[in-house]
Design a protein around this motif. Structure first.
Motif, PDB file in Angstrom:
ATOM      1  N   ALA A 138     -23.193 -41.312  78.775  1.00  0.00           N
ATOM      2  CA  ALA A 138     -22.368 -40.732  77.718  1.00  0.00           C
ATOM      3  C   ALA A 138     -21.202 -39.911  78.259  1.00  0.00           C
ATOM      4  N   GLY A 139     -21.406 -39.234  79.384  1.00  0.00           N
ATOM      5  CA  GLY A 139     -20.362 -38.385  79.941  1.00  0.00           C
ATOM      6  C   GLY A 139     -19.199 -39.139  80.544  1.00  0.00           C
ATOM      7  N   LEU A 140     -19.270 -40.474  80.538  1.00  0.00           N
ATOM      8  CA  LEU A 140     -18.182 -41.306  81.071  1.00  0.00           C
ATOM      9  C   LEU A 140     -17.522 -42.143  79.983  1.00  0.00           C
ATOM     10  N   ALA A 141     -17.825 -41.846  78.728  1.00  0.00           N
ATOM     11  CA  ALA A 141     -17.300 -42.670  77.632  1.00  0.00           C
ATOM     12  C   ALA A 141     -15.783 -42.625  77.556  1.00  0.00           C
ATOM     13  N   ASP A 142     -15.158 -41.504  77.920  1.00  0.00           N
ATOM     14  CA  ASP A 142     -13.700 -41.355  77.809  1.00  0.00           C
ATOM     15  C   ASP A 142     -13.035 -41.478  79.176  1.00  0.00           C
ATOM     16  N   VAL A 143     -13.342 -42.568  79.866  1.00  0.00           N
ATOM     17  CA  VAL A 143     -12.820 -42.779  81.219  1.00  0.00           C
ATOM     18  C   VAL A 143     -12.130 -44.132  81.308  1.00  0.00           C
ATOM     19  N   ILE A 144     -10.896 -44.148  81.811  1.00  0.00           N
ATOM     20  CA  ILE A 144     -10.310 -45.373  82.345  1.00  0.00           C
ATOM     21  C   ILE A 144      -9.863 -45.086  83.769  1.00  0.00           C
ATOM     22  N   PHE A 145     -10.054 -46.071  84.633  1.00  0.00           N
ATOM     23  CA  PHE A 145      -9.713 -45.929  86.045  1.00  0.00           C
ATOM     24  C   PHE A 145      -8.683 -47.005  86.370  1.00  0.00           C
ATOM     25  N   SER A 146      -7.468 -46.561  86.702  1.00  0.00           N
ATOM     26  CA  SER A 146      -6.371 -47.491  86.953  1.00  0.00           C
ATOM     27  C   SER A 146      -6.726 -48.435  88.087  1.00  0.00           C
ATOM     28  N   TYR A 195      -4.229 -53.069  84.349  1.00  0.00           N
ATOM     29  CA  TYR A 195      -5.643 -53.443  84.462  1.00  0.00           C
ATOM     30  C   TYR A 195      -6.439 -52.191  84.806  1.00  0.00           C
ATOM     31  N   VAL A 196      -7.540 -51.974  84.078  1.00  0.00           N
ATOM     32  CA  VAL A 196      -8.320 -50.752  84.261  1.00  0.00           C
ATOM     33  C   VAL A 196      -9.811 -51.044  84.203  1.00  0.00           C
ATOM     34  N   GLY A 197     -10.582 -50.148  84.799  1.00  0.00           N
ATOM     35  CA  GLY A 197     -12.006 -50.062  84.518  1.00  0.00           C
ATOM     36  C   GLY A 197     -12.201 -49.132  83.338  1.00  0.00           C
ATOM     37  N   ALA A 198     -13.169 -49.423  82.471  1.00  0.00           N
ATOM     38  CA  ALA A 198     -13.391 -48.635  81.264  1.00  0.00           C
ATOM     39  C   ALA A 198     -14.816 -48.115  81.226  1.00  0.00           C
ATOM     40  N   SER A 199     -14.940 -46.779  81.204  1.00  0.00           N
ATOM     41  CA  SER A 199     -16.239 -46.107  81.012  1.00  0.00           C
ATOM     42  C   SER A 199     -17.275 -46.501  82.049  1.00  0.00           C
ATOM     43  N   GLY A 210     -25.954 -60.315  84.825  1.00  0.00           N
ATOM     44  CA  GLY A 210     -26.053 -59.233  83.859  1.00  0.00           C
ATOM     45  C   GLY A 210     -25.528 -57.904  84.342  1.00  0.00           C
ATOM     46  N   LYS A 211     -25.030 -57.837  85.567  1.00  0.00           N
ATOM     47  CA  LYS A 211     -24.478 -56.585  86.081  1.00  0.00           C
ATOM     48  C   LYS A 211     -23.098 -56.317  85.482  1.00  0.00           C
ATOM     49  N   ASP A 212     -22.730 -55.033  85.423  1.00  0.00           N
ATOM     50  CA  ASP A 212     -21.420 -54.643  84.924  1.00  0.00           C
ATOM     51  C   ASP A 212     -20.332 -54.964  85.949  1.00  0.00           C
ATOM     52  N   VAL A 213     -19.136 -55.245  85.452  1.00  0.00           N
ATOM     53  CA  VAL A 213     -17.947 -55.407  86.297  1.00  0.00           C
ATOM     54  C   VAL A 213     -16.895 -54.424  85.799  1.00  0.00           C
ATOM     55  N   TYR A 214     -16.448 -53.540  86.671  1.00  0.00           N
ATOM     56  CA  TYR A 214     -15.431 -52.558  86.272  1.00  0.00           C
ATOM     57  C   TYR A 214     -14.602 -52.169  87.496  1.00  0.00           C
ATOM     58  N   ASN A 215     -13.637 -51.274  87.276  1.00  0.00           N
ATOM     59  CA  ASN A 215     -12.720 -50.827  88.332  1.00  0.00           C
ATOM     60  C   ASN A 215     -12.175 -52.008  89.130  1.00  0.00           C
ATOM     61  N   ILE A 216     -11.533 -52.886  88.391  1.00  0.00           N
ATOM     62  CA  ILE A 216     -10.990 -54.129  88.947  1.00  0.00           C
ATOM     63  C   ILE A 216      -9.603 -53.901  89.534  1.00  0.00           C
TER      64      ILE A 216
END
Length: 314
Positions: A269-277, A291-295, A36-42
């Motif tokens: 909420a303060g990270l809603a408009d974030v993508i990380f290459s 490929y990006v991480g989103a929010s 159930g953990k998030d996966v981002y900034n791949i």
């Protein structure tokens, strides 16, 4: 594409050049087996022992203490590879130098009295013929993320840096060349010259993935970021290219924004408009997969025109 000194551009002006008419839509990637953990900034997918692998930052929503897990694809979902260990790192990246896999990420350092608070961080690098044989060989300076390596056309190692503070402000990109991996030191990283007039004092950026281009130039996939009046962050994917001998560079350009991807979860909420290459795979026919991480909560990909092609035109 003109190389040379460039005037500073804000995210607002870069977004104007990117254009409101862009209607591209990326897709979310599905990850399973993380409890159930998030996966981002791949990372972008890469080959290891004949199979495709994605490294991703795995984290509970309420914390920034994470681990990097190596995933393989099974039935349209990415699941943890059963043979590979995880690393207590953030924001993984990879490259290949002299035939070796170079893998890295950011290790956070907690306050010894208040472990829930992160007081510093350091980028760590590992090397090996494959994931199973990785060994730690380099630590960057304290307080520096977005530190990247690339093998240059002449065999030297390009080192992209990202100091903050007295040198670098909120985050600026630097570069220097080392003769070999063994010659890279935290002191030389800290002393690397910065690209001039790249970000304003109020904004910041960093390199996420360098690419060696035709003719020996370096194309950089990175990010530019800013705060708004309410303190929310806004991150965009960017590219630029530079000559590793003269440091002459092209202007920064935005290649993707959060609105190019499906709406979804966010860490806060303060990270809603974030993508990380995370990474870019150049494809045939003048296209590329980004490929990006989103929010700080999800991972996505999008098919775009290859942003590096213009830097290779003569």
């Amino acid at each position: 594409m003109q190389f040379g000194q460039n005037n500073i551009q804000t995210t607002s002006s870069l977004l104007g050049q990117y254009g409101k008419g862009n209607a591209r839509k990326g897709i979310k990637l599905r990850f399973e087996g993380t409890g159930g953990k998030d996966v981002y900034n791949i990372t972008a997918p890469f080959t290891d022992r004949g199979g495709l692998i994605i490294a991703g930052r795995v984290e509970s929503r309420e914390t920034e203490y994470s681990e990097v897990v190596f995933f393989r694809e099974e039935q349209e979902a990415w699941v943890p590879h059963p043979d590979y260990p995880s690393y207590e790192l953030q924001d993984p990246f990879f490259t290949r130098i002299n035939g070796e896999l170079i893998f890295g990420g950011v290790r956070v350092i907690p306050d010894p009295l208040y472990p829930e608070h992160i007081v510093s961080w350091i980028t760590q690098f590992y090397r090996g013929k494959d994931i199973a044989s990785l060994e730690l060989f380099l630590r960057g300076p304290y307080q520096m993320k977005d530190l990247r390596l690339i093998e240059l056309a002449g065999g030297e190692i390009g080192v992209l840096t990202r100091p903050q503070g007295f040198k670098g402000g909120r985050g600026s990109i630097g570069f220097y060349k080392a003769r070999s991996l063994a010659d890279i030191t935290p002191e030389d990283i800290a002393a690397a010259p910065l690209f001039e007039n790249q970000f304003t004092r109020e904004e910041w950026g960093g390199a996420n993935e360098p690419h060696l281009l035709e003719g020996g130039r370096v194309g950089v996939l990175g990010h530019i970021a800013s705060f708004d009046g309410r303190g929310s962050r806004h991150y965009y994917a960017i590219t630029f290219a530079f000559d590793p001998d003269t440091l002459e560079r092209t202007p920064v350009k935005i290649i993707a924004r959060r609105a190019d991807f499906p709406e979804g979860e966010y860490k806060r909420a303060g990270l809603a408009d974030v993508i990380f290459s995370g990474g870019l795979v150049r494809k045939a026919g003048g296209m590329a997969e980004l490929y990006v991480g989103a929010s700080d909560a999800e991972a996505c990909r999008i098919l775009i025109p290859d942003p590096f092609l213009e830097y290779e035109q003569h």
